[in-house]
Structures are given as structure tokens and as C-alpha cells.
Scaffold this motif. Structure first.
Motif, PDB file in Angstrom:
ATOM      1  N   ALA A 243     -59.967 -55.189  19.052  1.00 34.84           N
ATOM      2  CA  ALA A 243     -58.521 -55.194  19.322  1.00 34.84           C
ATOM      3  C   ALA A 243     -58.261 -55.341  20.810  1.00 34.84           C
ATOM      4  CB  ALA A 243     -57.892 -53.912  18.782  1.00 34.84           C
ATOM      5  N   LYS A 244     -59.021 -54.611  21.617  1.00 40.24           N
ATOM      6  CA  LYS A 244     -58.821 -54.715  23.069  1.00 40.24           C
ATOM      7  C   LYS A 244     -59.227 -56.093  23.580  1.00 40.24           C
ATOM      8  CE  LYS A 244     -59.159 -51.666  26.219  1.00 40.24           C
ATOM      9  NZ  LYS A 244     -59.658 -50.681  27.186  1.00 40.24           N
ATOM     10  N   LYS A 245     -60.277 -56.642  23.002  1.00 42.86           N
ATOM     11  CA  LYS A 245     -60.740 -57.972  23.427  1.00 42.86           C
ATOM     12  C   LYS A 245     -59.647 -59.014  23.162  1.00 42.86           C
ATOM     13  CE  LYS A 245     -64.233 -61.396  22.019  1.00 42.86           C
ATOM     14  NZ  LYS A 245     -65.021 -61.758  23.193  1.00 42.86           N
ATOM     15  N   ALA A 246     -59.009 -58.892  21.984  1.00 45.19           N
ATOM     16  CA  ALA A 246     -58.012 -59.899  21.607  1.00 45.19           C
ATOM     17  C   ALA A 246     -56.655 -59.628  22.258  1.00 45.19           C
ATOM     18  CB  ALA A 246     -57.856 -59.926  20.087  1.00 45.19           C
TER      19      ALA A 246
ATOM     20  N   LEU B 205     -51.654 -55.590  18.009  1.00 43.93           N
ATOM     21  CA  LEU B 205     -52.554 -54.665  17.294  1.00 43.93           C
ATOM     22  C   LEU B 205     -53.391 -53.813  18.246  1.00 43.93           C
ATOM     23  CD1 LEU B 205     -51.948 -56.915  15.035  1.00 43.93           C
ATOM     24  CD2 LEU B 205     -53.967 -55.976  13.941  1.00 43.93           C
ATOM     25  N   ALA B 206     -53.415 -54.212  19.503  1.00 45.40           N
ATOM     26  CA  ALA B 206     -54.246 -53.523  20.494  1.00 45.40           C
ATOM     27  C   ALA B 206     -53.440 -52.435  21.202  1.00 45.40           C
ATOM     28  CB  ALA B 206     -54.730 -54.549  21.519  1.00 45.40           C
ATOM     29  N   PRO B 207     -54.136 -51.474  21.815  1.00 43.55           N
ATOM     30  CA  PRO B 207     -53.403 -50.495  22.630  1.00 43.55           C
ATOM     31  C   PRO B 207     -52.728 -51.189  23.817  1.00 43.55           C
ATOM     32  CG  PRO B 207     -55.793 -50.267  22.921  1.00 43.55           C
ATOM     33  CD  PRO B 207     -55.580 -51.241  21.812  1.00 43.55           C
ATOM     34  N   GLN B 208     -51.492 -50.770  24.086  1.00 45.97           N
ATOM     35  CA  GLN B 208     -50.752 -51.394  25.186  1.00 45.97           C
ATOM     36  C   GLN B 208     -51.011 -50.677  26.511  1.00 45.97           C
ATOM     37  OE1 GLN B 208     -48.782 -54.346  24.376  1.00 45.97           O
ATOM     38  NE2 GLN B 208     -50.204 -53.936  22.704  1.00 45.97           N
ATOM     39  N   ASP B 209     -51.501 -49.458  26.459  1.00 45.71           N
ATOM     40  CA  ASP B 209     -51.747 -48.687  27.684  1.00 45.71           C
ATOM     41  C   ASP B 209     -52.758 -47.578  27.368  1.00 45.71           C
ATOM     42  OD1 ASP B 209     -50.355 -46.570  26.419  1.00 45.71           O
ATOM     43  OD2 ASP B 209     -48.443 -47.331  27.148  1.00 45.71           O
ATOM     44  N   PRO B 210     -53.218 -46.865  28.394  1.00 45.12           N
ATOM     45  CA  PRO B 210     -54.251 -45.827  28.157  1.00 45.12           C
ATOM     46  C   PRO B 210     -53.784 -44.729  27.209  1.00 45.12           C
ATOM     47  CG  PRO B 210     -54.092 -46.339  30.497  1.00 45.12           C
ATOM     48  CD  PRO B 210     -52.946 -47.051  29.832  1.00 45.12           C
ATOM     49  N   ARG B 211     -52.487 -44.458  27.162  1.00 44.64           N
ATOM     50  CA  ARG B 211     -52.013 -43.396  26.257  1.00 44.64           C
ATOM     51  C   ARG B 211     -52.171 -43.828  24.804  1.00 44.64           C
ATOM     52  NH1 ARG B 211     -48.033 -40.054  29.382  1.00 44.64           N
ATOM     53  NH2 ARG B 211     -47.036 -39.521  27.422  1.00 44.64           N
TER      54      ARG B 211
ATOM     55  N   LEU C  63     -54.680 -42.238  21.844  1.00 46.51           N
ATOM     56  CA  LEU C  63     -54.248 -41.834  20.494  1.00 46.51           C
ATOM     57  C   LEU C  63     -55.026 -42.586  19.414  1.00 46.51           C
ATOM     58  CD1 LEU C  63     -50.395 -41.596  21.132  1.00 46.51           C
ATOM     59  CD2 LEU C  63     -51.945 -39.694  20.616  1.00 46.51           C
ATOM     60  N   MET C  64     -55.327 -43.864  19.683  1.00 48.04           N
ATOM     61  CA  MET C  64     -56.105 -44.639  18.700  1.00 48.04           C
ATOM     62  C   MET C  64     -57.518 -44.073  18.555  1.00 48.04           C
ATOM     63  SD  MET C  64     -54.809 -48.498  19.450  1.00 48.04           S
ATOM     64  CE  MET C  64     -53.073 -48.944  19.185  1.00 48.04           C
TER      65      MET C  64
ATOM     66  N   HIS D 277     -46.035 -45.480  11.752  1.00 45.79           N
ATOM     67  CA  HIS D 277     -47.428 -45.944  11.803  1.00 45.79           C
ATOM     68  C   HIS D 277     -48.265 -44.913  12.556  1.00 45.79           C
ATOM     69  CE1 HIS D 277     -45.153 -49.646  11.016  1.00 45.79           C
ATOM     70  NE2 HIS D 277     -46.269 -50.099  10.454  1.00 45.79           N
ATOM     71  N   MET D 278     -49.552 -45.182  12.644  1.00 41.84           N
ATOM     72  CA  MET D 278     -50.421 -44.206  13.306  1.00 41.84           C
ATOM     73  C   MET D 278     -50.077 -44.075  14.780  1.00 41.84           C
ATOM     74  SD  MET D 278     -52.071 -43.097  10.817  1.00 41.84           S
ATOM     75  CE  MET D 278     -52.807 -41.848  11.841  1.00 41.84           C
ATOM     76  N   VAL D 279     -49.865 -45.225  15.448  1.00 43.35           N
ATOM     77  CA  VAL D 279     -49.651 -45.214  16.905  1.00 43.35           C
ATOM     78  C   VAL D 279     -48.651 -46.314  17.266  1.00 43.35           C
ATOM     79  CG1 VAL D 279     -50.742 -45.587  19.173  1.00 43.35           C
ATOM     80  CG2 VAL D 279     -52.023 -44.411  17.366  1.00 43.35           C
TER      81      VAL D 279
END
Ligand SMILES: N[C@@H](CCC(=O)N[C@@H](CS)C(=O)NCC(=O)O)C(=O)O
Length: 219
Positions: free
Chosen positions: A88-91, A95-101, A105-106, A161-163
Motif C-alpha cells: 500500500a505504501k509503495k503504491a 488505500l495507503a496511509p496518508q500520514d504517520p498517524r 493506526l493501520m 472503516h478501520m482507519v
């Protein structure tokens, strides 16, 4: 292009679901669980055995001897949930985390699912395929799941959703863990928000496509 080693009938489903959601090109290299070959009367170490989790060639790649494994330009990664967080982070994208927070959580939910839900949920999945003595196993597993599923239910009372208020890799990871218990209706009935969130995740066209391929794979 990344290579995923595994089978549809394994935890690789969570990676295959995500790869298709991300539209990331990949090669799927079939590696079957050694215990499935043994169950079919095939010696996993026989020279003509298909590539499996005990094949020396596979163990050189991943000494843990389990699928899935991801290979990406020299990176060898095992642990299906870690693979998904990496992909997810690679792409990038929604769907990927937008920031460290969000990322924290993910990771939190992936660890929570792996450490509190996955094992008893799998006990339910396996016991459901067995005979008479299975109900006692299912009951014990349900007892273990009460607290973590109540925590998930409470989370989904206030979150769609989860996050991050949107469908992300965290939903795929948790949905694929909870799925193992999904077939036991009396349990799911106690957690209606978990049930409907899971059904919503699985209503996605990409999940359905992935599931059809899983069904097409020999049991
Ligand atoms: N925690 C690991 C578990 C991996 C695992 O146990 N995979 C199973 C298939 S779902 C496996 O390869 N078992 C092979 C064996 O026990 O021989 C993950 O999430 O990737």
C-alpha cells in the motif's frame, strides 16, 4: 514487477486482493503448503513434487517455510499483513496511509487482528470443516473472540472503516482475518456492525473477482 509466492487457498488472498485494488502489476508464483501435499499422499520432498513450503528452493527464499512471500527488486518479505502494508505504501493513493498517524493506526489494527483474532477465527474455519467433536472447539474459539470482536464492534460504532473514514489496506487486513470466523452465523449475529462492515468489504468487485479465482483453485 513484484512476485508473490503462494496460492489462492492461503493467506495470500489478502495480498492478491490488495494488489488488484491497487492495480499493481505482479507475477503469482504457485507455492503450495507442504501439509496439503502430505494430505494428498505426496511427499513434499520428492524430486517431482510441486514447489511447496518445504522445498529447499523455497526455504532458501524464506526460511520460515510459509506462504505468502513477496519479492520486490531484492527485497524478500514474509508475513502477509506486513506485505500488504508495504504494498500500500509503495503504491500510495487512497488505500495507503496518508500520514504517520494513519500508518500507526493501520499497524495497530494489523497487530491486533493477528494477535487476538486470527488464531481463534482459524480454529472456527478448520473446525467447521470437521465432524461431531467440532462444536466444543468452536465454542472455545468463540469465547476467545468475544473481547476482540467487541472491541471491533465498538470501533465500528463510531467509524465507517478501520482507519481514515475510507476503504484502506487496514480494512483488507482485518476483513481477511475476521473472514475465517464469518461462516459461524451465531457468532457474527452478536456483532452486527462487524458483520455488515465485512459484507461491505466483500461486496467490492475486486474481492469478488479474487474470490472466484480462489474457488477455481483445487481444494
Ligand atoms: N503469519 C503468517 C502465517 C503464514 C502461514 O502460516 N501460512 C500458511 C498458509 S496460510 C503456510 O504457508 N503454511 C505452510 C506449512 O505450514 O507448511 C502470515 O500472515 O503470513
Amino acid at each position: 514487477m513484484v512476485t508473490l509466492y503462494g496460492m489462492y487457498r492461503s493467506r495470500a488472498t489478502r495480498n492478491l486482493w490488495l494488489l488488484d485494488e491497487l492495480a499493481l502489476p505482479y507475477t503469482l508464483k504457485p507455492v503450495i503448503q507442504a501439509y496439503r501435499l502430505t494430505a494428498q499422499g505426496i511427499d513434499p520432498l520428492a524430486p517431482d513434487a510441486p514447489l511447496n513450503t518445504q522445498s529447499p528452493e523455497f526455504l532458501r527464499l524464506s526460511p520460515a517455510g510459509a506462504i505468502p512471500v513477496l519479492e520486490d527488486a531484492g527485497l524478500i518479505l514474509s508475513e502477509s499483513l506486513a506485505i500488504n502494508l508495504y504494498l500500500a505504501k509503495k503504491a500510495g493513493g487512497p488505500l495507503a496511509p496518508q500520514d504517520p498517524r494513519e500508518e500507526a493506526l493501520m499497524v495497530q489494527w494489523a497487530l491486533y487482528g493477528a494477535t487476538t483474532i486470527e488464531s481463534p477465527a482459524l480454529e472456527i474455519a478448520f473446525a467447521s470443516q470437521r465432524g461431531d467433536e467440532a462444536q466444543a472447539v468452536i465454542d472455545t474459539a468463540c469465547d476467545k473472540l468475544m473481547r476482540p470482536l467487541a472491541a471491533l464492534e465498538a470501533h465500528l460504532e463510531t467509524h465507517s472503516h478501520m482507519v481514515g473514514g475510507r476503504f484502506t489496506v487496514a480494512d483488507i487486513n482485518m476483513a481477511e482475518i475476521v473472514r475465517y470466523a464469518q461462516g459461524y452465523a451465531p457468532l457474527m449475529a452478536r456483532f452486527p456492525r462487524v458483520k455488515s462492515w465485512l459484507e461491505l468489504c466483500q461486496a467490492r468487485p475486486v474481492f469478488k473477482k479474487m474470490w472466484a479465482k480462489r474457488d477455481a483453485e483445487p481444494a
